[in-house]
Design an enzyme around this catalytic site. Structure first.
Site: not given
Length: 353
Positions: A169, A246, A345
């Protein structure tokens, strides 16, 4: 970069130009911007970036942003470039192109490799920055290069996948406006089949074994069904989709600490191999720390999704501070219960947890 030979996939929605940033994010949160520019061509984007000065915020689909209630005291540039070119197995796509419209189109064209990333909101240009991933695949698997504007040199240049420093990520582009993505190039599969299925839940839903390949259209259809069941496909009528996806990344525990952490959380906790450590399930940690689906934050204005504990949602009348308060509660609860710290995130703009 012109895309005159490409017809956009699906209807083109009018772009809102008011300066309230809540109108431009999937969370529907965020205060005003001092200035907002919409760039519909690469030339307009380059001109806007060169004129903007600091501070400057680039905005695509607004799906991975949490913007503070005070807004942004600078220029926000909304990247609204669109279109793509297909040349054999090579596809070049404009940074502002809606991601899922693009994925749908290449799957329909018989190209495989991106189908497991179906249903992810946002724009193409944001995907390499975050190394977007889902269901066992990530953008780094198929990306070959990006064309970007280097603000330090004033030049447009190409960066290969190897230069982008992809990891879980993240990439070298994350957290900086030094390189502005203009277009992205992918190498896709021309046999109409998906990438090897690597995610157990998806394999079960497809009725195949891990490592099997299926028609890309079948994989896309199944991924969309799975995502809808978790409130992860945008639907204006469904507050479970008023989120940034998320909210927390799955924590990676370094090998040197893994034995102690795994003993503390118990053998039943899901764990997966990761570079230099062990990856845990943030959703599992949240739920087993006592936060169930639908757990409410301040005044019930925010909550965990009723479908998936990893999404923090705006129930219609929230503020960004409401959302951050819930995020802190969840983070602190997981840390107290398991000794594991969760990290957000989305990109946090003028706010923090």
């Amino acid at each position: 970069m012109p895309y005159h030979d490409t017809v956009p996939f699906g209807p083109v929605a009018p772009v809102k130009t008011q300066n309230v940033l809540a109108d431009h994010t999937t969370l529907r949160l965020g205060g005003p911007a001092a200035g907002l520019v919409v760039a519909e061509t690469t030339e307009e984007l380059l001109d806007a970036v060169r004129r903007a000065g600091e501070p400057m915020l680039l905005l695509g689909g607004g799906s991975n942003l949490v913007i503070g209630d005070a807004g942004f005291d600078g220029t926000v540039i909304k990247i609204a470039t669109r279109g793509w070119r297909i040349d054999g197995d090579s596809v070049e796509v404009a940074a502002g192109q809606n991601w899922d419209e693009f994925v749908a189109a290449v799957v329909e064209a018989g190209l495989g490799g991106l189908e497991c990333l179906s249903g992810i909101p946002g724009s193409v240009g944001a995907t390499p920055i975050q190394n977007v991933g889902a269901y066992g695949c990530e953008v780094a698997d198929m990306l070959t290069s990006v064309e970007l504007y280097d603000r330090r040199t004033g030049e447009v240049r190409t960066m290969s996948a190897a230069d982008l420093g992809f990891a879980y990520r993240t990439s070298v582009l994350k957290g900086t406006n030094a390189g502005i993505v203009l277009s992205v190039r992918f190498a896709l599969r021309t046999d109409g089949l998906s990438a090897p299925v690597r995610y157990a839940e998806l394999a079960r839903a497809l009725g195949v074994e891990l490592g099997d390949r299926v028609p890309a259209a079948d994989a896309r259809k199944t991924v969309l069904e799975l995502r809808r069941g978790k409130g992860m496909v945008l639907d204006a009528a469904d507050h479970d989709t008023w989120s940034a996806g998320s909210f927390f990344t799955n924590p990676i525990i370094p090998d040197a600490e893994a034995e102690g952490v795994l003993a503390r959380i118990g053998a039943e906790a899901p764990r997966y191999p990761a570079d230099g450590g062990v990856k845990l399930s943030a959703a599992w940690l949240i739920q087993h720390a006592g936060f169930d689906k639908g757990h409410q934050g301040p005044g019930g204005r925010v909550s965990l999704s009723t479908k998936h504990t990893l999404a923090l949602t705006n129930r219609g009348h929230a503020t960004t501070e409401d959302l951050l308060a819930l995020a802190r509660e969840v983070r602190d609860g997981v840390r107290e219960r398991f000794g594991v710290t969760l990290h957000p995130e989305p990109l946090l703009i003028n706010c923090a947890i």
